[in-house]
Design an enzyme around this catalytic site. Structure first.
Site, PDB file in Angstrom:
ATOM      1  N   ASN A  67      -3.575  -0.032   8.737  1.00 13.37           N
ATOM      2  CA  ASN A  67      -3.864  -1.460   8.897  1.00 13.37           C
ATOM      3  C   ASN A  67      -4.034  -1.734  10.390  1.00 13.37           C
ATOM      4  O   ASN A  67      -3.053  -1.714  11.130  1.00 13.37           O
ATOM      5  CB  ASN A  67      -2.698  -2.275   8.313  1.00 13.37           C
ATOM      6  CG  ASN A  67      -2.841  -3.761   8.596  1.00 13.37           C
ATOM      7  OD1 ASN A  67      -3.927  -4.244   8.906  1.00 13.37           O
ATOM      8  ND2 ASN A  67      -1.741  -4.497   8.478  1.00 13.37           N
ATOM      9  N   LYS A 120      -4.856  -4.471  11.821  1.00 15.62           N
ATOM     10  CA  LYS A 120      -4.550  -5.862  12.207  1.00 15.62           C
ATOM     11  C   LYS A 120      -5.678  -6.399  13.092  1.00 15.62           C
ATOM     12  O   LYS A 120      -6.842  -6.059  12.860  1.00 15.62           O
ATOM     13  CB  LYS A 120      -3.184  -5.924  12.902  1.00 15.62           C
ATOM     14  CG  LYS A 120      -2.121  -5.147  12.133  1.00 15.62           C
ATOM     15  CD  LYS A 120      -0.731  -5.435  12.567  1.00 15.62           C
ATOM     16  CE  LYS A 120       0.223  -4.516  11.815  1.00 15.62           C
ATOM     17  NZ  LYS A 120       1.593  -4.939  11.863  1.00 15.62           N
ATOM     18  N   HIS A 171       0.193  -9.458   3.026  1.00 11.54           N
ATOM     19  CA  HIS A 171       0.917  -8.799   4.127  1.00 11.54           C
ATOM     20  C   HIS A 171       1.942  -9.775   4.690  1.00 11.54           C
ATOM     21  O   HIS A 171       1.701 -10.983   4.736  1.00 11.54           O
ATOM     22  CB  HIS A 171      -0.080  -8.363   5.208  1.00 11.54           C
ATOM     23  CG  HIS A 171       0.534  -7.491   6.251  1.00 11.54           C
ATOM     24  ND1 HIS A 171       1.282  -8.004   7.284  1.00 11.54           N
ATOM     25  CD2 HIS A 171       0.550  -6.149   6.415  1.00 11.54           C
ATOM     26  CE1 HIS A 171       1.715  -6.994   8.034  1.00 11.54           C
ATOM     27  NE2 HIS A 171       1.284  -5.866   7.527  1.00 11.54           N
ATOM     28  N   GLU A 173       2.734 -10.551   7.587  1.00  9.61           N
ATOM     29  CA  GLU A 173       2.233 -11.419   8.670  1.00  9.61           C
ATOM     30  C   GLU A 173       1.433 -12.585   8.093  1.00  9.61           C
ATOM     31  O   GLU A 173       1.457 -13.693   8.637  1.00  9.61           O
ATOM     32  CB  GLU A 173       1.396 -10.592   9.658  1.00  9.61           C
ATOM     33  CG  GLU A 173       2.287  -9.719  10.535  1.00  9.61           C
ATOM     34  CD  GLU A 173       1.644  -8.429  11.017  1.00  9.61           C
ATOM     35  OE1 GLU A 173       0.412  -8.289  10.959  1.00  9.61           O
ATOM     36  OE2 GLU A 173       2.407  -7.530  11.443  1.00  9.61           O
ATOM     37  N   GLU A 180       7.086  -3.157   2.013  1.00 13.90           N
ATOM     38  CA  GLU A 180       7.194  -3.253   3.464  1.00 13.90           C
ATOM     39  C   GLU A 180       8.350  -4.182   3.823  1.00 13.90           C
ATOM     40  O   GLU A 180       8.172  -5.414   3.856  1.00 13.90           O
ATOM     41  CB  GLU A 180       5.900  -3.821   4.048  1.00 13.90           C
ATOM     42  CG  GLU A 180       4.680  -2.989   3.760  1.00 13.90           C
ATOM     43  CD  GLU A 180       3.620  -3.176   4.848  1.00 13.90           C
ATOM     44  OE1 GLU A 180       3.364  -2.214   5.567  1.00 13.90           O
ATOM     45  OE2 GLU A 180       3.097  -4.288   4.990  1.00 13.90           O
ATOM     46  N   GLY A 188       6.421  -3.318  12.629  1.00 12.31           N
ATOM     47  CA  GLY A 188       6.120  -3.508  14.041  1.00 12.31           C
ATOM     48  C   GLY A 188       7.356  -3.537  14.928  1.00 12.31           C
ATOM     49  O   GLY A 188       7.277  -3.938  16.089  1.00 12.31           O
ATOM     50  N   SER A 196       6.935   0.720  10.446  1.00 16.83           N
ATOM     51  CA  SER A 196       7.213   1.655  11.546  1.00 16.83           C
ATOM     52  C   SER A 196       7.096   3.121  11.139  1.00 16.83           C
ATOM     53  O   SER A 196       7.880   3.953  11.591  1.00 16.83           O
ATOM     54  CB  SER A 196       8.583   1.360  12.176  1.00 16.83           C
ATOM     55  OG  SER A 196       8.585   0.050  12.725  1.00 16.83           O
TER      56      SER A 196
HETATM   57  C1  PEP Z   1       1.902  -2.977   8.738  1.00 14.90           C
HETATM   58  O1  PEP Z   1       1.158  -3.593   9.474  1.00 14.90           O
HETATM   59  O2  PEP Z   1       1.760  -3.076   7.514  1.00 14.90           O
HETATM   60  C2  PEP Z   1       2.933  -2.120   9.317  1.00 14.90           C
HETATM   61  C3  PEP Z   1       3.725  -1.482   8.493  1.00 14.90           C
HETATM   62  O3  PEP Z   1       3.004  -2.060  10.680  1.00 14.90           O
HETATM   63  P1  PEP Z   1       3.845  -0.983  11.548  1.00 14.90           P
HETATM   64  O4  PEP Z   1       3.504   0.380  11.009  1.00 14.90           O
HETATM   65  O5  PEP Z   1       3.340  -1.164  12.963  1.00 14.90           O
HETATM   66  O6  PEP Z   1       5.279  -1.296  11.386  1.00 14.90           O
END
Ligand code: PEP
Length: 256
Positions: free
Chosen positions: A9, A11, A95, A97, A167, A173, A213
């Site tokens: 992803n 973003k 997501h 975010e 997630e 992040g 992460s």
């Molecule tokens: C994500 O954007 O879905 C995500 C898991 O980000 P990160 O790997 O940076 O934690």
């Protein structure tokens, strides 16, 4: 047996030129790979060019969101049909975010998941608890609510085709991934709910991937947990070499 599924992803990163360069490099690196499904989610503006660059390769393309209507007076929105026409075959929905920054709810996730299927896109539906919810021991309740409301009305066949991304919000992040035991526990719970609510066969077919992460250093351990069928990767997908290492970690045979 579910094929491991690794999605990046991006973003709000990467221009059209950046996206094309990356896809061209990655498609060469994974050209002989059929043991892992590899997907990238560029921004809307890079979707068409990325899909063109990925044509006839092992790399699939996802949108990061979609609107639930086909067309209409919805300034700034993009429909599933438009995404499909641009060449993408997946769409991330819900997501964290989008939920925390843009007011996405389980009800809107539900409409978007249905719209993605209607447009011929495979939804990657994101669920996961916040740190507060985990500390209050509400993780399973939150996941249950997100599954029942977000996936309401889907057929058993659609559940079988779906990708669910677990997630935990506190891991996205932050550099702080869930431990393998935490991921395994949550994934096991999600799978058992899918079995209970939608039936054995769709529950076995549905991919439940982990996000939060994931990096080359922790990917192998997380991906080897039972019921963890792959990863949704944010930050570490921005660099093609680190993403490739994560893809390689998902192989059940040998390294790339
Ligand atoms: C994500 O954007 O879905 C995500 C898991 O980000 P990160 O790997 O940076 O934690």
């Amino acid at each position: 047996m579910r094929t491991p599924f690794i999605a990046g992803n991006w973003k709000m990163y990467k221009t059209v030129a950046d996206a094309v360069k990356y896809v061209k490099e990655l498609r060469g690196l994974v050209k002989d790979l059929d043991a892992v499904e590899v997907v990238l989610a560029p921004t809307f503006t890079a979707l068409f060019a990325a899909a063109e660059a990925a044509r006839n390769s092992n790399v699939g393309i996802a949108a990061q969101d979609l609107h639930w209507e086909r067309e209409g007076a919805f300034t700034g929105e993009i429909s599933g049909q438009m995404i499909r026409e641009a060449g993408a075959t997946y769409a991330i929905v819900g997501h964290s975010e989008r939920r925390s920054l843009f007011g996405e709810t389980d009800a809107s996730v539900n409409r978007k998941v249905a719209a993605a299927f209607a447009a011929g896109l495979c939804p990657i539906a994101c669920i996961g608890e916040t740190l507060d919810q985990r500390e209050r021991n509400e993780t399973f309740d939150v996941l249950d609510r997100q599954i029942t409301q977000g996936l309401d009305g889907l057929t058993a066949e659609q559940i079988g085709q779906l990708v669910i991304a677990y997630e935990p919000v506190w891991a996205i992040g932050t550099g702080r991934n869930a431990t393998p035991a935490q991921a395994s526990e949550a994934h096991g719970h999600i799978r058992s709910r899918l079995r209970q609510w939608f039936g054995q066969e769709p529950a076995e077919l549905c991919h439940v991937i982990y996000g939060g992460s994931v990096k080359p250093e922790n990917a192998r351990e997380l991906l080897s947990q039972p019921d963890v069928d792959g990863a949704l990767v944010g930050g570490a997908s921005l660099d093609v070499r680190s993403f490739l290492q994560i893809v390689a970690s998902a192989r059940r045979d040998e390294a790339l």
